[in-house]
Motif scaffolding. Structure first.
Motif, mmCIF file in Angstrom:
data_model
loop_
_atom_site.group_PDB
_atom_site.id
_atom_site.type_symbol
_atom_site.label_atom_id
_atom_site.label_comp_id
_atom_site.label_asym_id
_atom_site.label_seq_id
_atom_site.Cartn_x
_atom_site.Cartn_y
_atom_site.Cartn_z
ATOM 1 N N GLU A 12 0.799 -1.068 0.084
ATOM 2 C CA GLU A 12 0.013 -0.120 -0.238
ATOM 3 C C GLU A 12 0.832 1.256 0.009
ATOM 4 O O GLU A 12 0.670 2.179 0.642
ATOM 5 C CB GLU A 12 -1.083 0.019 1.235
ATOM 6 N N GLY A 13 1.679 1.314 -0.824
ATOM 7 C CA GLY A 13 2.794 2.527 -0.906
ATOM 8 C C GLY A 13 2.583 2.893 -2.298
ATOM 9 O O GLY A 13 3.456 3.414 -2.821
ATOM 10 N N THR A 14 1.449 3.209 -2.765
ATOM 11 C CA THR A 14 1.169 3.944 -4.286
ATOM 12 C C THR A 14 1.672 5.315 -4.014
ATOM 13 O O THR A 14 1.622 5.976 -2.867
ATOM 14 C CB THR A 14 -0.306 3.773 -4.675
ATOM 15 N N TYR A 15 1.711 5.911 -5.080
ATOM 16 C CA TYR A 15 2.374 7.259 -5.166
ATOM 17 C C TYR A 15 1.793 7.913 -6.398
ATOM 18 O O TYR A 15 1.299 7.353 -7.428
ATOM 19 C CB TYR A 15 3.688 7.474 -4.963
ATOM 20 N N VAL A 16 1.926 9.051 -6.529
ATOM 21 C CA VAL A 16 1.402 9.917 -7.691
ATOM 22 C C VAL A 16 2.417 9.541 -8.969
ATOM 23 O O VAL A 16 3.696 10.051 -8.745
ATOM 24 C CB VAL A 16 1.370 11.625 -7.536
ATOM 25 N N ILE A 17 1.879 9.043 -10.040
ATOM 26 C CA ILE A 17 3.059 8.730 -11.093
ATOM 27 C C ILE A 17 3.453 9.988 -11.903
ATOM 28 O O ILE A 17 2.396 10.744 -12.311
ATOM 29 C CB ILE A 17 2.586 7.772 -12.005
ATOM 30 N N SER A 18 4.576 10.005 -12.087
ATOM 31 C CA SER A 18 5.016 11.120 -12.954
ATOM 32 C C SER A 18 6.780 10.961 -13.329
ATOM 33 O O SER A 18 7.221 9.829 -12.643
ATOM 34 C CB SER A 18 5.463 12.624 -12.175
ATOM 35 N N ILE A 45 -5.089 -1.244 -10.601
ATOM 36 C CA ILE A 45 -4.307 -2.427 -10.066
ATOM 37 C C ILE A 45 -4.339 -2.532 -8.684
ATOM 38 O O ILE A 45 -4.331 -3.778 -7.996
ATOM 39 C CB ILE A 45 -3.040 -2.302 -10.758
ATOM 40 N N ALA A 46 -4.136 -1.261 -7.684
ATOM 41 C CA ALA A 46 -4.308 -1.469 -6.486
ATOM 42 C C ALA A 46 -5.488 -1.731 -5.574
ATOM 43 O O ALA A 46 -5.719 -2.442 -4.606
ATOM 44 C CB ALA A 46 -3.677 0.016 -5.811
ATOM 45 N N GLU A 47 -6.663 -1.484 -6.533
ATOM 46 C CA GLU A 47 -7.828 -1.481 -5.483
ATOM 47 C C GLU A 47 -9.071 -2.529 -6.213
ATOM 48 O O GLU A 47 -9.900 -3.024 -5.560
ATOM 49 C CB GLU A 47 -8.789 -0.244 -5.539
ATOM 50 N N SER A 61 -7.829 -7.870 -9.755
ATOM 51 C CA SER A 61 -6.507 -7.443 -10.014
ATOM 52 C C SER A 61 -5.590 -8.459 -9.768
ATOM 53 O O SER A 61 -5.801 -8.841 -8.489
ATOM 54 C CB SER A 61 -6.069 -6.070 -9.463
ATOM 55 N N PRO A 62 -4.846 -9.139 -10.614
ATOM 56 C CA PRO A 62 -3.687 -10.107 -10.207
ATOM 57 C C PRO A 62 -2.748 -9.514 -9.339
ATOM 58 O O PRO A 62 -1.990 -10.372 -8.883
ATOM 59 C CB PRO A 62 -3.165 -10.495 -11.402
ATOM 60 N N PHE A 63 -2.742 -8.007 -9.311
ATOM 61 C CA PHE A 63 -1.212 -7.929 -8.511
ATOM 62 C C PHE A 63 -1.473 -7.163 -7.014
ATOM 63 O O PHE A 63 -0.534 -6.654 -6.336
ATOM 64 C CB PHE A 63 -0.698 -6.609 -9.270
ATOM 65 N N ASN A 64 -2.665 -7.300 -6.434
ATOM 66 C CA ASN A 64 -2.887 -6.819 -5.253
ATOM 67 C C ASN A 64 -3.042 -7.820 -4.192
ATOM 68 O O ASN A 64 -3.737 -7.149 -2.839
ATOM 69 C CB ASN A 64 -3.929 -5.633 -5.145
ATOM 70 N N LYS A 65 -2.917 -8.769 -4.184
ATOM 71 C CA LYS A 65 -2.977 -10.049 -3.291
ATOM 72 C C LYS A 65 -1.879 -10.458 -2.412
ATOM 73 O O LYS A 65 -1.860 -10.483 -1.512
ATOM 74 C CB LYS A 65 -3.639 -11.326 -4.001
#
Length: 259
Positions: free
Chosen positions: A46-52, A200-202, A206-210
């Motif tokens: 749960e370390g998502t961030y604003v993509i830039s 993908i996070a929520e 999503s196959p990547f948030n488990k």
């Protein structure tokens, strides 16, 4: 030379003095695949961030982490632009082989189209261990690399006008679908990549948030790590080890440079 250009070259082991040409893109893609892992740790932690441009550069080139398609291909996209290429970001939908259909959670795969001498090619360094390692022309011609054979079929799907097909070395006997993409629908704003990250996070499908997933190509195959297993392919031979938390941390550091 920009900071991004210098740091990217340093991360993948490419000299600052080397000019990148269309003919050296194979080498660039191979070095990138060997140096930067595909991993979802910021999603599961749960370390998502604003993509830039800046935030992805910090993550991949300063902290030396890996990432998912919208991070890895964004980084490569900026590097290609820095080196004079005509590159565009696009979005695609990955095929689910377990159910025989495309994912229905949206266009969550970010990849690159590059135009050179009037011809358009797909470049992808963010598709797990399914990397072509070469530009794949949209003409349908098959390209071969040490990772297998890849081709693009012009086919109208619900989500696009082309389909990437692959036959991975030592793994596939027949062609199978990787993903479909829309060559006309370009990503024009980084907010689209933040939208991908949110899905993908929520999203429950999503196959990547488990659970954690790390995978990377090696000189002789690839390695894949989850919190319960470690799988290695070496010269076509697969070995799989069941692991615990302690072993997971050890392998994440040893094979992926992550602590």
């Amino acid at each position: 030379m920009s900071e991004l250009n210098v740091l990217f070259r340093k991360r993948i082991g490419m000299p600052e003095s080397e000019t990148i040409t269309f003919d050296t893109l194979d080498r660039l893609l191979d070095l990138t695949a060997l140096a930067i892992p595909f991993e979802n740790l910021c999603i599961v932690e749960e370390g998502t961030y604003v993509i830039s441009r800046r935030s992805v550069m910090e993550k991949i080139l300063v902290r030396n982490e890996g990432g998912l398609c919208y991070e890895l291909n964004l980084m490569l996209y900026f590097f290609l632009l820095e080196n004079g290429f005509d590159a565009k970001l696009i979005r695609g939908v990955v095929y689910r082989h377990d159910v025989g259909a495309y994912y229905t959670i949206g266009r969550t795969h970010a990849t690159i189209l590059l135009t050179y001498e009037g011809q358009t090619y797909l470049l992808d360094t963010g598709f797990g261990s399914n990397l072509p390692l070469k530009p794949v022309p949209l003409t349908g011609e098959t390209v071969s690399s040490r990772n297998g054979e890849f081709r693009i079929k012009k086919e109208q799907t619900e989500y696009g006008d082309y389909v990437l097909e692959m036959k991975l070395r030592h793994k596939d006997k027949d062609w199978r679908i990787g993903y479909t993409f829309d060559s006309q629908k370009l990503v024009t704003d980084e907010t689209e990549l933040n939208e991908i990250q949110t899905i993908i996070a929520e999203h429950e499908q999503s196959p990547f948030n488990k659970s954690p997933l790390l995978t990377q190509l090696t000189e002789r195959g690839n390695v894949t790590l989850t919190n319960s297993s470690f799988t290695q392919w070496v010269d076509g031979v697969m070995t799989k080890e069941t692991i615990d938390d302690e072993r997971y941390k050890e392998l994440a550091k040893q094979h992926f440079g992550l602590s």
